[in-house]
Design an enzyme around this catalytic site. Sequence first.
Site, short mmCIF file in Angstrom:
data_model
loop_
_atom_site.label_atom_id
_atom_site.label_comp_id
_atom_site.label_asym_id
_atom_site.label_seq_id
_atom_site.Cartn_x
_atom_site.Cartn_y
_atom_site.Cartn_z
N GLY A 132 15.02 2.45 40.99
CA GLY A 132 14.30 2.71 42.23
C GLY A 132 13.41 3.93 42.23
N GLY A 142 0.73 6.83 56.10
CA GLY A 142 1.00 5.53 55.46
C GLY A 142 2.11 4.81 56.19
CG HIS A 146 0.44 -24.00 74.24
ND1 HIS A 146 -0.38 -22.91 74.13
CD2 HIS A 146 0.61 -24.26 75.56
CE1 HIS A 146 -0.71 -22.51 75.35
NE2 HIS A 146 -0.11 -23.30 76.24
CB ALA A 148 13.13 -4.56 49.90
CE LYS A 196 11.53 -1.33 59.08
NZ LYS A 196 11.08 -0.82 57.76
CB VAL A 214 -1.19 19.60 53.93
CG1 VAL A 214 -0.07 20.65 53.99
CG2 VAL A 214 -1.14 18.70 55.15
CG MET A 253 6.96 1.76 45.08
SD MET A 253 7.15 3.53 45.27
CE MET A 253 7.25 4.08 43.58
N GLY A 293 4.19 9.28 49.92
CA GLY A 293 4.45 8.33 48.84
C GLY A 293 5.81 8.58 48.20
P1 FAD Z 1 16.35 1.21 45.18
O1 FAD Z 1 16.56 0.47 46.42
O2 FAD Z 1 15.75 2.56 45.25
O3 FAD Z 1 17.74 1.29 44.45
C1 FAD Z 1 17.94 1.99 43.28
C2 FAD Z 1 19.41 2.34 43.17
O4 FAD Z 1 19.69 2.82 41.87
C3 FAD Z 1 19.84 3.45 44.12
O5 FAD Z 1 20.97 3.04 44.86
C4 FAD Z 1 20.21 4.61 43.20
O6 FAD Z 1 21.27 5.41 43.68
C5 FAD Z 1 20.63 3.88 41.95
N1 FAD Z 1 20.53 4.67 40.71
C6 FAD Z 1 19.48 5.42 40.30
N2 FAD Z 1 19.74 5.98 39.10
C7 FAD Z 1 20.99 5.57 38.76
C8 FAD Z 1 21.82 5.79 37.62
N3 FAD Z 1 21.41 6.52 36.58
N4 FAD Z 1 23.04 5.22 37.61
C9 FAD Z 1 23.48 4.47 38.64
N5 FAD Z 1 22.73 4.20 39.72
C10 FAD Z 1 21.51 4.75 39.78
N6 FAD Z 1 10.54 -2.06 51.71
C11 FAD Z 1 10.36 -3.25 52.31
O7 FAD Z 1 10.08 -4.24 51.64
N7 FAD Z 1 10.49 -3.37 53.67
C12 FAD Z 1 10.77 -2.32 54.46
O8 FAD Z 1 10.88 -2.46 55.67
C13 FAD Z 1 10.95 -1.05 53.85
N8 FAD Z 1 11.24 0.03 54.60
C14 FAD Z 1 11.44 1.23 53.99
C15 FAD Z 1 11.69 2.34 54.78
C16 FAD Z 1 11.89 3.57 54.21
C17 FAD Z 1 12.18 4.77 55.09
C18 FAD Z 1 11.85 3.70 52.79
C19 FAD Z 1 12.11 5.03 52.14
C20 FAD Z 1 11.59 2.61 51.98
C21 FAD Z 1 11.37 1.37 52.59
N9 FAD Z 1 11.06 0.24 51.83
C22 FAD Z 1 10.84 -0.96 52.44
C23 FAD Z 1 10.95 0.30 50.36
C24 FAD Z 1 12.24 -0.24 49.71
O9 FAD Z 1 13.32 0.52 50.17
C25 FAD Z 1 12.13 -0.16 48.19
O10 FAD Z 1 10.95 -0.79 47.74
C26 FAD Z 1 13.34 -0.84 47.55
O11 FAD Z 1 14.53 -0.24 47.96
C27 FAD Z 1 13.23 -0.79 46.03
O12 FAD Z 1 14.32 -1.44 45.48
P2 FAD Z 1 14.87 -1.10 44.03
O13 FAD Z 1 15.96 -2.08 43.78
O14 FAD Z 1 13.74 -1.02 43.06
O15 FAD Z 1 15.45 0.39 44.11
P1 NAI Z 2 2.33 5.42 51.49
O1 NAI Z 2 1.72 5.33 50.14
O2 NAI Z 2 2.44 4.23 52.33
O3 NAI Z 2 1.51 6.48 52.36
C1 NAI Z 2 1.30 7.78 51.93
C2 NAI Z 2 0.11 8.31 52.70
O4 NAI Z 2 0.04 9.69 52.45
C3 NAI Z 2 -1.23 7.70 52.27
O5 NAI Z 2 -1.91 7.28 53.41
C4 NAI Z 2 -1.92 8.82 51.54
O6 NAI Z 2 -3.32 8.78 51.68
C5 NAI Z 2 -1.32 10.04 52.23
N1 NAI Z 2 -1.31 11.26 51.43
C6 NAI Z 2 -0.99 11.40 50.13
N2 NAI Z 2 -1.06 12.70 49.78
C7 NAI Z 2 -1.41 13.38 50.88
C8 NAI Z 2 -1.64 14.76 51.17
N3 NAI Z 2 -1.51 15.69 50.23
N4 NAI Z 2 -1.98 15.11 52.42
C9 NAI Z 2 -2.12 14.16 53.39
N5 NAI Z 2 -1.92 12.85 53.17
C10 NAI Z 2 -1.56 12.48 51.94
O7 NAI Z 2 3.74 6.16 51.25
P2 NAI Z 2 4.97 6.40 52.24
O8 NAI Z 2 4.57 6.18 53.65
O9 NAI Z 2 5.54 7.70 51.85
O10 NAI Z 2 5.96 5.26 51.81
C11 NAI Z 2 6.37 5.15 50.44
C12 NAI Z 2 6.53 3.71 50.08
O11 NAI Z 2 7.72 3.19 50.67
C13 NAI Z 2 5.43 2.82 50.60
O12 NAI Z 2 4.32 2.81 49.72
C14 NAI Z 2 6.08 1.50 50.67
O13 NAI Z 2 5.96 0.88 49.43
C15 NAI Z 2 7.53 1.82 50.95
N6 NAI Z 2 7.83 1.57 52.37
C16 NAI Z 2 7.66 0.31 52.84
C17 NAI Z 2 7.88 0.01 54.15
C18 NAI Z 2 7.66 -1.36 54.64
O14 NAI Z 2 7.52 -2.25 53.82
N7 NAI Z 2 7.64 -1.60 55.94
C19 NAI Z 2 8.34 1.04 55.10
C20 NAI Z 2 8.45 2.35 54.50
C21 NAI Z 2 8.22 2.57 53.18
#
Ligand code: FAD
Ligand code: NAI
Length: 467
Positions: free
Chosen positions: A145, A183, A445, A321, A51, A238, A319, A272
């Site tokens: 996670g 995605g 408004h 937060a 963000k 791909v 998946m 994903g």
């Molecule tokens: P995580 O946040 O993955 O935390 C797990 C933690 O456990 C990690 O710190 C890891 O190091 C630790 N851990 C793992 N194994 C061990 C172990 N054996 N011992 C000790 N520690 C360990 N979601 C949203 O809702 N809004 C968003 O805008 C959003 N944007 C995203 C953007 C990106 C680029 C990505 C990749 C994800 C985004 N997500 C977003 C998804 C969100 O980050 C996850 O759904 C969320 O972090 C999941 O929370 P969690 O607590 O399950 O696990």
């Molecule tokens: P995603 O599931 O959102 O999108 C993956 C995309 O890849 C799908 O459209 C799927 O059809 C495509 N795909 C899968 N295999 C493929 C292949 N072999 N070739 C071409 N396309 C293929 O997963 P993404 O974007 O990686 O994000 C992972 C997760 O992280 C999300 O599902 C979401 O839960 C979380 N996330 C949430 C955000 C938010 O809430 N704003 C921001 C970023 C991530």
Amino acid sequence: MQQYDVIVIGSGPGGYTGAIRCAQLGLKTAIIEKYNTLGGTCLNVGCIPSKALLDSSEHFFNASHTFAEHGIKLDHLAVDLPQMITRKQDVVDQTTKGVAFLMKKNKIDTYYGVGSFVDAHTVKIAKTEGGEETISGKNIIIATGSKPMSFPSMPLDKKRVITSTEALKLTEIPKHMIIIGAGVIGAELGSVYARLGAKVSFVEFADSMIPTMDKTMGKELQKSIKKLGADFYFNHKVTKVENTGSEVVVSVETPKGETITMTGDYCLVSVGRKPYTDGLNLEAAGLAVDGRGKIEVDDHLQTKVPHIYALGDVIRGAMLAHKAEEEGVFIAETIAGQKPHVNYLLIPNVVYTWPEVAAVGYTEEELKNKGMAYKVGSFPFKALGRARASMDIDGLVKVLADKETDELLGVHIIGPRAADMIAEAVMAMEFRASAEDVSRISHAHPTYTEAFKEACLVATDNRAINM
Ligand code: FAD
Ligand code: NAI
């Protein structure tokens, strides 16, 4: 050996929120994190840094594309990418330090190191600073996670063939970024670099962007991202990704079965994420993962060993937060003997592009598949005075309501500030409001929220005022 009421493994939004709620409820709590900073994927390499870059890149895009029309002249506009990345990291650092402060404030013992099960009540920590410590818990929450997923045809080298983690700290603006998967991550990080001037090409297996959301959203989002100069290859597969040193060559099979190649300087793999349980030694606790790598839980988020719970990305469901956070609170309150509830249907889903996409409840496709009778109310932002005043006229609100009872079944918004607007829809649906209920509530408004009211008016009796 230290004894705890609750040990939380993993400090992401699910783990740290759950730990705080446990402490609030008087439970002696420990949290274990393998990295040096708390906050998990979301705070370190997910929600927050993405963000931060989305906001910075949007400022640049507006300054270079829309300011002139607002009557603001700028000369010598340039991107300072290292500064953009530094600011992002500052935001991350402040946020993760904030979580460390909250652990102290709530008297939660924090252990830095990899946690692994010794038995169903005992966890060993291989400490980051060296050495080992073993602690015991009456209850244990697995909150470990997820990690980015890839396929054998697209081996990650983290230099040119990258995941979101590397894309959040590039040292140059790509000339051509090929994004596999259109995605959420593809849409968000593709927007960042397209706004900064990169050519972006999406290769997507499905037939639209964000294919799991309501189809109207994907179609509208594609129109907006196309305006940034992006190309789309839907229904394309791909077959090979190769880093040749200074370039990446991506081989793609077209819907007709022909092979084409694309050349770029970066390839972002965003297909994903997969649950992460490496190193946990689940077997020692009598646990295993299912065929998709997830930890199985029941409706109480209990694993088959009842005092071990799991939450967030490592279990079934979205998946997100805020989903993980709800589950953290749910588990803490369950352990404390309360009867909490999570309404999974009403977990909102947001894509932070511009315009933003935000949704709650059923999609139109899901209602069709369920055979539910529904009506649609749709209202475009361009019909709103507020949207014209800010020149943010792209997008619409789409409301799905039960055909007989008028109860809201799903709300899908693509438009300015949709991420914040969706909260009203979640609230309305939590209280089982009808479309007419929303249309009879006064909306200030001029605001963007009037589009929700107008879409509800359309759904109620096709009686929008401003269209
Ligand atoms: P995580 O946040 O993955 O935390 C797990 C933690 O456990 C990690 O710190 C890891 O190091 C630790 N851990 C793992 N194994 C061990 C172990 N054996 N011992 C000790 N520690 C360990 N979601 C949203 O809702 N809004 C968003 O805008 C959003 N944007 C995203 C953007 C990106 C680029 C990505 C990749 C994800 C985004 N997500 C977003 C998804 C969100 O980050 C996850 O759904 C969320 O972090 C999941 O929370 P969690 O607590 O399950 O696990
Ligand atoms: P995603 O599931 O959102 O999108 C993956 C995309 O890849 C799908 O459209 C799927 O059809 C495509 N795909 C899968 N295999 C493929 C292949 N072999 N070739 C071409 N396309 C293929 O997963 P993404 O974007 O990686 O994000 C992972 C997760 O992280 C999300 O599902 C979401 O839960 C979380 N996330 C949430 C955000 C938010 O809430 N704003 C921001 C970023 C991530």
